[in-house]
Design a protein around this motif. Structure first.
Motif, PDB file in Angstrom:
ATOM      1  N   ARG A 219       0.833  -1.194   0.000  1.00 22.83           N
ATOM      2  CA  ARG A 219       0.000   0.000   0.000  1.00 22.83           C
ATOM      3  C   ARG A 219       0.876   1.256   0.000  1.00 22.83           C
ATOM      4  O   ARG A 219       2.034   1.221   0.441  1.00 22.83           O
ATOM      5  CB  ARG A 219      -0.967  -0.006   1.173  1.00 22.83           C
ATOM      6  CG  ARG A 219      -0.334  -0.016   2.540  1.00 22.83           C
ATOM      7  CD  ARG A 219      -1.391  -0.154   3.615  1.00 22.83           C
ATOM      8  NE  ARG A 219      -2.326   0.968   3.593  1.00 22.83           N
ATOM      9  CZ  ARG A 219      -3.500   0.963   4.225  1.00 22.83           C
ATOM     10  NH1 ARG A 219      -3.864  -0.104   4.932  1.00 22.83           N
ATOM     11  NH2 ARG A 219      -4.297   2.015   4.172  1.00 22.83           N
ATOM     12  N   ASP A 256      -2.686   8.187   1.950  1.00 19.66           N
ATOM     13  CA  ASP A 256      -2.813   6.945   2.712  1.00 19.66           C
ATOM     14  C   ASP A 256      -2.329   7.115   4.143  1.00 19.66           C
ATOM     15  O   ASP A 256      -2.853   6.489   5.074  1.00 19.66           O
ATOM     16  CB  ASP A 256      -2.029   5.831   2.013  1.00 19.66           C
ATOM     17  CG  ASP A 256      -2.374   4.445   2.536  1.00 19.66           C
ATOM     18  OD1 ASP A 256      -3.488   4.268   3.081  1.00 19.66           O
ATOM     19  OD2 ASP A 256      -1.537   3.525   2.390  1.00 19.66           O
ATOM     20  N   LYS A 346     -16.332  -1.606  -4.798  1.00 19.68           N
ATOM     21  CA  LYS A 346     -15.756  -2.762  -4.086  1.00 19.68           C
ATOM     22  C   LYS A 346     -15.652  -3.983  -4.990  1.00 19.68           C
ATOM     23  O   LYS A 346     -14.686  -4.751  -4.911  1.00 19.68           O
ATOM     24  CB  LYS A 346     -16.596  -3.088  -2.854  1.00 19.68           C
ATOM     25  CG  LYS A 346     -16.371  -2.122  -1.696  1.00 19.68           C
ATOM     26  CD  LYS A 346     -16.907  -2.720  -0.414  1.00 19.68           C
ATOM     27  CE  LYS A 346     -16.385  -1.942   0.789  1.00 19.68           C
ATOM     28  NZ  LYS A 346     -16.657  -2.629   2.053  1.00 19.68           N
ATOM     29  N   VAL A 359      -5.804  -1.573  -1.840  1.00 18.06           N
ATOM     30  CA  VAL A 359      -5.890  -1.828  -0.398  1.00 18.06           C
ATOM     31  C   VAL A 359      -6.298  -0.550   0.334  1.00 18.06           C
ATOM     32  O   VAL A 359      -7.196  -0.558   1.192  1.00 18.06           O
ATOM     33  CB  VAL A 359      -4.547  -2.346   0.153  1.00 18.06           C
ATOM     34  CG1 VAL A 359      -4.579  -2.413   1.680  1.00 18.06           C
ATOM     35  CG2 VAL A 359      -4.230  -3.722  -0.420  1.00 18.06           C
ATOM     36  N   ALA A 360      -5.636   0.568  -0.018  1.00 18.79           N
ATOM     37  CA  ALA A 360      -5.940   1.848   0.623  1.00 18.79           C
ATOM     38  C   ALA A 360      -7.349   2.328   0.257  1.00 18.79           C
ATOM     39  O   ALA A 360      -8.075   2.867   1.099  1.00 18.79           O
ATOM     40  CB  ALA A 360      -4.904   2.890   0.204  1.00 18.79           C
ATOM     41  N   GLU A 362      -9.941   0.506  -0.504  1.00 21.80           N
ATOM     42  CA  GLU A 362     -10.962  -0.296   0.179  1.00 21.80           C
ATOM     43  C   GLU A 362     -11.249   0.258   1.568  1.00 21.80           C
ATOM     44  O   GLU A 362     -12.412   0.312   2.006  1.00 21.80           O
ATOM     45  CB  GLU A 362     -10.516  -1.753   0.281  1.00 21.80           C
ATOM     46  CG  GLU A 362     -11.583  -2.661   0.881  1.00 21.80           C
ATOM     47  CD  GLU A 362     -11.233  -4.133   0.795  1.00 21.80           C
ATOM     48  OE1 GLU A 362     -12.154  -4.966   0.855  1.00 21.80           O
ATOM     49  OE2 GLU A 362     -10.020  -4.454   0.673  1.00 21.80           O
ATOM     50  N   GLU A 363     -10.207   0.703   2.270  1.00 22.07           N
ATOM     51  CA  GLU A 363     -10.398   1.298   3.592  1.00 22.07           C
ATOM     52  C   GLU A 363     -11.218   2.575   3.495  1.00 22.07           C
ATOM     53  O   GLU A 363     -12.097   2.836   4.319  1.00 22.07           O
ATOM     54  CB  GLU A 363      -9.046   1.591   4.237  1.00 22.07           C
ATOM     55  CG  GLU A 363      -8.340   0.360   4.760  1.00 22.07           C
ATOM     56  CD  GLU A 363      -7.112   0.704   5.590  1.00 22.07           C
ATOM     57  OE1 GLU A 363      -6.863   1.915   5.817  1.00 22.07           O
ATOM     58  OE2 GLU A 363      -6.409  -0.230   6.017  1.00 22.07           O
ATOM     59  N   LYS A 364     -10.933   3.373   2.480  1.00 25.57           N
ATOM     60  CA  LYS A 364     -11.663   4.630   2.295  1.00 25.57           C
ATOM     61  C   LYS A 364     -13.124   4.356   1.938  1.00 25.57           C
ATOM     62  O   LYS A 364     -14.028   5.077   2.378  1.00 25.57           O
ATOM     63  CB  LYS A 364     -10.995   5.474   1.205  1.00 25.57           C
ATOM     64  CG  LYS A 364      -9.619   6.015   1.605  1.00 25.57           C
ATOM     65  CD  LYS A 364      -8.999   6.834   0.481  1.00 25.57           C
ATOM     66  CE  LYS A 364      -7.662   7.439   0.906  1.00 25.57           C
ATOM     67  NZ  LYS A 364      -6.625   6.407   1.134  1.00 25.57           N
ATOM     68  N   ASP A 366     -14.847   1.752   2.925  1.00 25.67           N
ATOM     69  CA  ASP A 366     -15.485   1.327   4.178  1.00 25.67           C
ATOM     70  C   ASP A 366     -15.826   2.539   5.037  1.00 25.67           C
ATOM     71  O   ASP A 366     -16.906   2.613   5.645  1.00 25.67           O
ATOM     72  CB  ASP A 366     -14.568   0.383   4.954  1.00 25.67           C
ATOM     73  CG  ASP A 366     -14.463  -0.994   4.303  1.00 25.67           C
ATOM     74  OD1 ASP A 366     -15.365  -1.359   3.547  1.00 25.67           O
ATOM     75  OD2 ASP A 366     -13.446  -1.688   4.556  1.00 25.67           O
ATOM     76  N   SER A 367     -14.903   3.494   5.085  1.00 29.61           N
ATOM     77  CA  SER A 367     -15.140   4.720   5.855  1.00 29.61           C
ATOM     78  C   SER A 367     -16.290   5.525   5.245  1.00 29.61           C
ATOM     79  O   SER A 367     -17.149   6.053   5.967  1.00 29.61           O
ATOM     80  CB  SER A 367     -13.863   5.565   5.876  1.00 29.61           C
ATOM     81  OG  SER A 367     -14.086   6.819   6.488  1.00 29.61           O
TER      82      SER A 367
END
Length: 376
Positions: A219, A256, A346, A359-360, A362-364, A366-367
């Protein structure tokens, strides 16, 4: 002669050489086909088998890269041919279907494990593909000729062997001729650069190391800042074509890490060179800008301004497009559309070439999903 004219002149020479070599190669392959007296029905069969044959010659070419990569001590991570993808996860290999059209032409990822004799190792890695292609060309043509003079096998077999030989010769020529396009280099250009040594080869190694790392799933915030900085300084010093893409990598790294001010500075630097990028590649700059201002700054006007400049292309991951649409929809309080686009993004994440950014992202996502649920 200016650098721009030099670059154009080199491209024209490479194109001329490539055209002549292809014409000569095609002539001799045609003459061989005639001399082997292959019936039209067998030629039609070979035509029907063109796509499978193409995948075979691509597989051999990429296998050449993979084998030399392993032999020089690189960590072999990914092998892609057409719709087939094998990925190394931990110590095991996993098969997946490749749905990304940008990598359908074949790709091998190998990560260097150290810096000793790195230029020579990368040169050998680059040469592995063309060497495998020319070997397949010679072997298949030789077998076809041997079958013919010994009156063995069928005409269909000879036709298929000649098809493999011709396609492999074409792949060899298109990869061994040295040329650059959009900051990307052919195998031939990379071999010459690596063997010539100097700062140009050093810059190329730094870029290849960065790309290989992000493509294998590292990432952005985990990218080595010293490697990035060295590449940036060296790129400016030698005026390397690929230097215009580095601000985007710095932006993703800072984004990130959560350093939004630094991310915005790097983004501004990236926008400043957007006109120097080839069409099809520059759209991602406007997309990054639209997403950053929508997701991080929550500035709808800025996000829409950059979004309207964005032109989709096959080179830009759909996941990033959907994520940007989701972030903008969320600012407009259109929570149903935002939720829908988040799910679309997604689903597209596995198709991103830059797995580290995936990867980064996907976190964003989710947020953004949590934010959408709370606000709705």
């Amino acid at each position: 002669m200016s650098e721009k004219r030099k670059s154009q002149f080199t491209k024209y020479i490479a194109l001329a050489v490539f055209t002549v070599v292809c014409a000569v190669g095609g002539y001799f392959i045609g003459k061989m086909g005639s001399s082997l007296a292959i019936p039209k029905a067998s030629i039609m069969l070979a035509t029907v088998l063109f796509i499978p044959a193409f995948f075979i010659v691509i597989a051999v070419h990429e296998a050449g890269h993979a084998i030399t990569g392993v032999l020089v001590g690189f960590d072999f991570r990914t092998f892609i041919v057409g719709p087939f993808l094998w990925d190394k996860e931990g110590a095991k290999w996993k098969f997946k279907w490749n749905t990304n059209i940008n990598t359908a032409g074949g790709m091998v990822l190998c990560l260097p494990k150290g810096k000793e004799s790195i230029s020579k190792k990368f040169a050998l890695f680059a040469a592995g593909g063309p060497l495998a292609s020319i070997a397949l060309t010679v072997v298949t043509a030789g077998i076809a000729y041997f079958i013919h003079i010994n009156e063995m096998g069928s005409s269909a077999t000879k036709a298929i062997l000649l098809l493999l030989s011709g396609l492999s010769a074409l792949i060899f020529l298109t990869t061994i001729v040295p040329y650059r396009a959009g900051g990307l280099a052919s195998d031939g250009a990379r071999i010459i650069k690596m063997l010539s040594g100097g700062e140009g080869a050093k810059f190329e190694i730094l870029i290849l190391t960065i790309i290989a790392s992000t493509s294998s799933g590292v990432r952005p915030k985990l990218l080595d800042i010293e490697t990035l900085t060295e590449a940036q300084v060296l790129g400016e010093k030698i005026n390397a074509p690929f230097k215009i893409y580095l601000p985007g990598i710095f932006h993703q790294r800072a984004f990130d890490e959560g350093d939004l001010d630094a991310a915005e500075v790097h983004l501004t630097n990236h926008i400043a060179v957007v006109d120097e990028m080839p069409k099809g590649f520059n759209g991602v700059v406007w997309l990054d800008a639209a997403f950053f201002h929508a997701y991080a700054r929550k500035n709808l006007d800025k996000a829409i301004e950059y979004w309207e400049k964005f032109v989709p292309s096959a080179m830009i991951p759909k996941a990033q497009i959907y994520a940007t649409e989701a972030a903008i929809a969320q600012l407009k309080n259109d929570y149903a559309l935002a939720s829908s686009k988040i799910e679309d993004a997604k689903k597209e994440l596995p198709n991103m070439i830059d797995r580290g950014v995936a990867v980064a992202l996907e976190e964003k996502l989710d947020s953004l999903k949590r934010r959408t649920v709370i606000e709705s």
